[in-house]
Design an enzyme around this catalytic site. Sequence first.
Site, short mmCIF file in Angstrom:
data_model
loop_
_atom_site.label_atom_id
_atom_site.label_comp_id
_atom_site.label_asym_id
_atom_site.label_seq_id
_atom_site.Cartn_x
_atom_site.Cartn_y
_atom_site.Cartn_z
N HIS A 65 23.08 -28.12 -3.78
CA HIS A 65 24.19 -28.84 -3.15
C HIS A 65 24.47 -30.17 -3.85
O HIS A 65 25.62 -30.59 -3.93
CB HIS A 65 23.91 -29.04 -1.65
CG HIS A 65 23.99 -27.76 -0.88
ND1 HIS A 65 23.17 -27.46 0.18
CD2 HIS A 65 24.77 -26.65 -1.05
CE1 HIS A 65 23.47 -26.26 0.65
NE2 HIS A 65 24.44 -25.74 -0.09
N THR A 98 29.06 -22.91 3.93
CA THR A 98 28.99 -23.99 4.90
C THR A 98 29.96 -25.09 4.48
O THR A 98 29.74 -25.74 3.45
CB THR A 98 27.56 -24.60 4.91
OG1 THR A 98 26.60 -23.54 4.79
CG2 THR A 98 27.32 -25.41 6.16
N LYS A 100 31.34 -28.57 3.90
CA LYS A 100 30.53 -29.79 3.79
C LYS A 100 31.36 -31.05 3.69
O LYS A 100 32.46 -31.01 3.12
CB LYS A 100 29.64 -29.69 2.53
CG LYS A 100 28.67 -28.53 2.62
CD LYS A 100 27.93 -28.31 1.31
CE LYS A 100 27.12 -27.04 1.38
NZ LYS A 100 27.91 -25.80 1.35
N ASP A 166 25.31 -24.74 9.62
CA ASP A 166 23.94 -24.99 9.15
C ASP A 166 23.09 -25.43 10.35
O ASP A 166 23.54 -26.27 11.15
CB ASP A 166 23.98 -26.10 8.08
CG ASP A 166 22.64 -26.33 7.41
OD1 ASP A 166 21.60 -26.33 8.11
OD2 ASP A 166 22.62 -26.54 6.19
N GLU A 226 14.39 -14.41 11.07
CA GLU A 226 13.93 -14.58 9.68
C GLU A 226 12.51 -15.16 9.69
O GLU A 226 11.77 -15.05 8.72
CB GLU A 226 14.90 -15.51 8.93
CG GLU A 226 15.05 -15.16 7.47
CD GLU A 226 16.04 -16.07 6.75
OE1 GLU A 226 16.71 -16.90 7.41
OE2 GLU A 226 16.15 -15.93 5.52
N ASP A 301 22.28 -11.52 0.00
CA ASP A 301 21.89 -12.83 0.54
C ASP A 301 22.25 -13.94 -0.45
O ASP A 301 23.22 -14.65 -0.25
CB ASP A 301 20.39 -12.86 0.88
CG ASP A 301 20.03 -13.91 1.91
OD1 ASP A 301 20.95 -14.53 2.46
OD2 ASP A 301 18.83 -14.10 2.18
N ASP A 302 21.45 -14.06 -1.52
CA ASP A 302 21.67 -15.12 -2.51
C ASP A 302 21.37 -14.53 -3.89
O ASP A 302 20.24 -14.64 -4.39
CB ASP A 302 20.71 -16.28 -2.23
CG ASP A 302 20.92 -16.88 -0.85
OD1 ASP A 302 21.98 -17.52 -0.65
OD2 ASP A 302 20.06 -16.70 0.03
C1 6MZ Z 1 19.11 -18.87 6.07
C2 6MZ Z 1 20.41 -19.28 4.23
C3 6MZ Z 1 19.66 -18.35 3.46
O1 6MZ Z 1 26.66 -22.24 2.66
O2 6MZ Z 1 26.12 -23.89 0.87
N1 6MZ Z 1 21.34 -19.80 3.42
N2 6MZ Z 1 20.12 -19.53 5.52
N3 6MZ Z 1 18.35 -17.97 5.40
C4 6MZ Z 1 18.58 -17.69 4.10
N4 6MZ Z 1 17.75 -16.81 3.47
C5 6MZ Z 1 17.08 -17.07 2.27
N5 6MZ Z 1 20.18 -18.31 2.23
C6 6MZ Z 1 21.22 -19.20 2.23
O3 6MZ Z 1 25.19 -21.57 0.77
C7 6MZ Z 1 23.86 -22.00 0.85
C8 6MZ Z 1 23.43 -22.17 2.29
O4 6MZ Z 1 23.37 -20.89 2.94
C9 6MZ Z 1 22.29 -20.85 3.86
C10 6MZ Z 1 21.63 -22.21 3.83
O5 6MZ Z 1 22.18 -23.02 4.84
C11 6MZ Z 1 22.03 -22.74 2.45
O6 6MZ Z 1 22.02 -24.14 2.38
P1 6MZ Z 1 26.45 -22.47 1.19
O7 6MZ Z 1 27.56 -21.94 0.34
#
Ligand code: 6MZ
Length: 361
Positions: A65, A98, A100, A166, A226, A301-302
Site C-alpha cells: 500500500h 479497499t 483508501k 478492511d 480464515e 485470492d492474491d
Molecule cells: C483477508 C485479505 C487477504 O483491497 O488493497 N486481503 N484479507 N485475508 C486475505 N488472505 C490472504 N488477502 C488480501 O487489496 C489488499 C487487501 O485485501 C485484503 C487485505 O485487507 C489487504 O490489505 P486491496 O486492493
Amino acid sequence: MEWCVSLPKVELHAHLNGSIRDSTLLELARVLGEKGVIVFSDVEHVILKNDRSLTEVFKLFDLIHILTTDHTTVKRITQEVIEDFASENVVYLELRTTPKRNDSIGMTKRSYMEAVMEGLRAVSTVDVAFAPHNVDAGSLRESLPINDACDGKRKKIYVRLLLSIDRRESTAAAMETVKLALEMRDLGVLGIDLSGNPVVGEWMTYLPALEFAREHGLYITLHCGEVPNPKEIQAMLDFIPQRVGHACYFEEDDWKKLKHYNIPVEICLTSNIVTASVSSLDVHHFADLYNAKHPIVLCTDDAGVFSTSLSNEYKVAASAFGLGKREMFQLAKNAIEFIFADDGVKQDLRKIFDLATKKLD
Ligand code: 6MZ
C-alpha cells in the site's frame, strides 16, 4: 497447464493490491528507494519471498500500500491486473479492492475508486465490459459480440467490482465505503467484501454497514473462518451472505449451517496452504464440499502475493483431487451461477462455455 489456461474461467475472489505483478512492485519500490522513502534492499527480498505466514502477508500488504496508494499507480495496477487475468482466459472477473484515503496527496475513497475506473478504461489489449448502465462507457462495450475464449480472437472480459471493508476500519469508515459503492453502482460496483487481517476487529463493528448495504440491494461476501473464531463464524453465517471466502476453520455446526443456507464458498487453495490456514491439500475442505455438490468456486485470492494464477489453481485442484477435464470444465462453468452480475451476463457466459466445450476435449 496449457489446458487450464485455455479453459474459460470465472474469478470471484481477487484482491486488486494482492494481484500485482512482482516486476511492477519491484519497479515501484526502486522509485521510492531512489526518493529515499524506503530502502530498496530491505524490501526486495520481502517482495520476492514465496513462503509467507498470514501475519507476514498483512505486513506485506502494508508495504504494497505504501508503493501503490497514489492515483497514477492505482490506475496502472488496475489496468495490468485486468490484462493479466484476461490473458489466461478469465472471461468474468469480480475484482475487489479497499477504497483508501491518503490525505497527504489529496486522495479520498472516491478519488481512489475513480483511479480504479480509469484503469479499467485504459485497458486496450482486450475488450473490457464493465459498466452495464453507463451509456458513455459501458453499454457499447458490453454489447460487443461474445468471444470464444479459445479461438485466438481478440479477448473480451467482463469486469465487475466489489468494494472491500478492511477489518481495521470503524463503523463510520465502513459505512462510507458502502455509500460509495451505492453511488458507483452504474459503474459496475455490485457489492461489498469484508476482508483484512482476520485477527483484527470485531464483527459488530461492520454489521451496521453490512446491513445497510444489504437493505440497499448490494451483494455481500465475507472472509469467514480464515482463523479459528467460532462465535464470529456463526454470526457471519447467521447473516446469510451471498458468498463466503475461505471457510478454513469451520466446525461441524458451521458446515451444517453453510450447507443449510447453501452459501457458495470461494476456495483459494494456494493461499490457504501458503498461509498455513489449511495444513495440506489432502485435508482441504474442497474435497468434502465438492463431493457433497456444495456450490464452490476456485479463486486466486492474491495472485501476486502467492505467485499463482487462476489456471494454476485449476491445475492444483486437478492433481490434488484427481479431477479430469470434464469435471474441471463443469467446475469452471458452475461458477457462473454464483456471480453477482445479472442474468444477461450469465447467459453470455454460458454461451462462452458452450462454445468452448467442443474445443477443449
Ligand atoms: C483477508 C485479505 C487477504 O483491497 O488493497 N486481503 N484479507 N485475508 C486475505 N488472505 C490472504 N488477502 C488480501 O487489496 C489488499 C487487501 O485485501 C485484503 C487485505 O485487507 C489487504 O490489505 P486491496 O486492493
